[in-house]
Scaffold this motif. Sequence first.
Motif, PDB file in Angstrom:
ATOM      1  N   GLY A  84      -5.535   5.313  -1.095  1.00 18.82           N
ATOM      2  CA  GLY A  84      -4.185   5.065  -1.587  1.00 18.82           C
ATOM      3  C   GLY A  84      -4.174   4.088  -2.737  1.00 18.82           C
ATOM      4  O   GLY A  84      -5.214   3.778  -3.336  1.00 18.82           O
ATOM      5  N   GLN A  85      -2.983   3.602  -3.042  1.00 21.66           N
ATOM      6  CA  GLN A  85      -2.763   2.641  -4.115  1.00 21.66           C
ATOM      7  C   GLN A  85      -2.392   1.287  -3.497  1.00 21.66           C
ATOM      8  O   GLN A  85      -1.654   1.241  -2.506  1.00 21.66           O
ATOM      9  CB  GLN A  85      -1.627   3.102  -5.032  1.00 21.66           C
ATOM     10  CG  GLN A  85      -1.854   4.445  -5.691  1.00 21.66           C
ATOM     11  CD  GLN A  85      -2.905   4.369  -6.768  1.00 21.66           C
ATOM     12  OE1 GLN A  85      -2.890   3.485  -7.612  1.00 21.66           O
ATOM     13  NE2 GLN A  85      -3.839   5.306  -6.747  1.00 21.66           N
ATOM     14  N   GLN A  96      -9.774   2.325  -0.670  1.00 21.71           N
ATOM     15  CA  GLN A  96     -10.130   3.228   0.413  1.00 21.71           C
ATOM     16  C   GLN A  96     -10.728   2.421   1.546  1.00 21.71           C
ATOM     17  O   GLN A  96     -11.386   1.398   1.312  1.00 21.71           O
ATOM     18  CB  GLN A  96     -11.089   4.328  -0.036  1.00 21.71           C
ATOM     19  CG  GLN A  96     -12.473   3.863  -0.389  1.00 21.71           C
ATOM     20  CD  GLN A  96     -13.365   5.040  -0.797  1.00 21.71           C
ATOM     21  OE1 GLN A  96     -12.888   6.092  -1.207  1.00 21.71           O
ATOM     22  NE2 GLN A  96     -14.654   4.855  -0.681  1.00 21.71           N
ATOM     23  N   GLU A 116      -6.660   1.433  -6.955  1.00 24.86           N
ATOM     24  CA  GLU A 116      -6.968   2.338  -5.851  1.00 24.86           C
ATOM     25  C   GLU A 116      -7.753   1.595  -4.785  1.00 24.86           C
ATOM     26  O   GLU A 116      -8.459   0.636  -5.077  1.00 24.86           O
ATOM     27  CB  GLU A 116      -7.778   3.529  -6.354  1.00 24.86           C
ATOM     28  CG  GLU A 116      -6.995   4.453  -7.253  1.00 24.86           C
ATOM     29  CD  GLU A 116      -7.786   5.681  -7.671  1.00 24.86           C
ATOM     30  OE1 GLU A 116      -8.915   5.880  -7.184  1.00 24.86           O
ATOM     31  OE2 GLU A 116      -7.262   6.440  -8.500  1.00 24.86           O
ATOM     32  N   ASP A 174       1.246   5.745  -1.556  1.00 26.25           N
ATOM     33  CA  ASP A 174       0.571   7.006  -1.919  1.00 26.25           C
ATOM     34  C   ASP A 174      -0.652   7.238  -1.036  1.00 26.25           C
ATOM     35  O   ASP A 174      -1.747   7.550  -1.524  1.00 26.25           O
ATOM     36  CB  ASP A 174       0.168   7.026  -3.401  1.00 26.25           C
ATOM     37  CG  ASP A 174       1.348   7.153  -4.342  1.00 26.25           C
ATOM     38  OD1 ASP A 174       2.436   7.546  -3.869  1.00 26.25           O
ATOM     39  OD2 ASP A 174       1.198   6.849  -5.536  1.00 26.25           O
ATOM     40  N   LEU A 175      -0.457   7.113   0.258  1.00 28.25           N
ATOM     41  CA  LEU A 175      -1.565   7.212   1.206  1.00 28.25           C
ATOM     42  C   LEU A 175      -1.913   8.655   1.521  1.00 28.25           C
ATOM     43  O   LEU A 175      -1.032   9.507   1.660  1.00 28.25           O
ATOM     44  CB  LEU A 175      -1.208   6.499   2.502  1.00 28.25           C
ATOM     45  CG  LEU A 175      -0.881   5.021   2.381  1.00 28.25           C
ATOM     46  CD1 LEU A 175      -0.343   4.486   3.691  1.00 28.25           C
ATOM     47  CD2 LEU A 175      -2.095   4.237   1.934  1.00 28.25           C
ATOM     48  N   THR A 176      -3.199   8.904   1.638  1.00 28.15           N
ATOM     49  CA  THR A 176      -3.716  10.190   2.079  1.00 28.15           C
ATOM     50  C   THR A 176      -5.045   9.918   2.782  1.00 28.15           C
ATOM     51  O   THR A 176      -5.506   8.776   2.828  1.00 28.15           O
ATOM     52  CB  THR A 176      -3.875  11.164   0.894  1.00 28.15           C
ATOM     53  OG1 THR A 176      -4.213  12.450   1.408  1.00 28.15           O
ATOM     54  CG2 THR A 176      -4.922  10.696  -0.082  1.00 28.15           C
ATOM     55  N   TYR A 177      -5.648  10.942   3.321  1.00 29.39           N
ATOM     56  CA  TYR A 177      -6.967  10.773   3.945  1.00 29.39           C
ATOM     57  C   TYR A 177      -7.799  12.010   3.696  1.00 29.39           C
ATOM     58  O   TYR A 177      -7.281  13.080   3.368  1.00 29.39           O
ATOM     59  CB  TYR A 177      -6.839  10.473   5.451  1.00 29.39           C
ATOM     60  CG  TYR A 177      -6.366  11.645   6.276  1.00 29.39           C
ATOM     61  CD1 TYR A 177      -7.286  12.497   6.879  1.00 29.39           C
ATOM     62  CD2 TYR A 177      -5.017  11.917   6.436  1.00 29.39           C
ATOM     63  CE1 TYR A 177      -6.856  13.573   7.633  1.00 29.39           C
ATOM     64  CE2 TYR A 177      -4.584  12.987   7.180  1.00 29.39           C
ATOM     65  CZ  TYR A 177      -5.504  13.819   7.785  1.00 29.39           C
ATOM     66  OH  TYR A 177      -5.086  14.891   8.512  1.00 29.39           O
ATOM     67  N   LEU A 232       0.858  -1.185   0.000  1.00 31.99           N
ATOM     68  CA  LEU A 232       0.000   0.000   0.000  1.00 31.99           C
ATOM     69  C   LEU A 232       0.896   1.238   0.000  1.00 31.99           C
ATOM     70  O   LEU A 232       1.853   1.313   0.772  1.00 31.99           O
ATOM     71  CB  LEU A 232      -0.909   0.006   1.227  1.00 31.99           C
ATOM     72  CG  LEU A 232      -1.817  -1.222   1.394  1.00 31.99           C
ATOM     73  CD1 LEU A 232      -2.652  -1.097   2.660  1.00 31.99           C
ATOM     74  CD2 LEU A 232      -2.710  -1.425   0.182  1.00 31.99           C
TER      75      LEU A 232
END
Length: 153
Positions: free
Chosen positions: A77-78, A125, A123, A46-49, A44
Amino acid sequence: MGQSISSGDYSWNRLLKWAAGFLLCACLVLLAPLPAWAATQIRLFDLTYQDCPAEIGAGAVTPGGTTLRANCYLIIGQAENKSGRTVVDADVFGRIYDANGNPVMQNRTRLGAIEEVPPGISEFQIRVSVPYDQPTPLILEQFKASGFTTKVR
């Protein structure tokens, strides 16, 4: 003097050797270890929220049976599945800290699951609830996932 082997004895010896060889091969196949049902690791990155949309944002944190106000976030993320097969029900693990470096989910690293991870990069989530009083921005660390290529019962 020398004993001669009749054709009947020769056939019988040949049959016994063949049967012994067959039984030896069968035993080796039956005694060989079965393949392990190993979990497939998913990277996992390229994490964001972001805040949850209003329609799914209702949530609560309930330690000790007491309902507390909570903020709802989607971690986005990916996911990279190198197995070449679709992975189902992949458990997501990671650590989430608040802006002060305090853990958001004490003693808990399993954060959710991804229903299906196709081969390659896709992708994903997951939804998490964070206690209302923990300051942002959140810090997302050590995220990974693992699952199986078939449903586990």
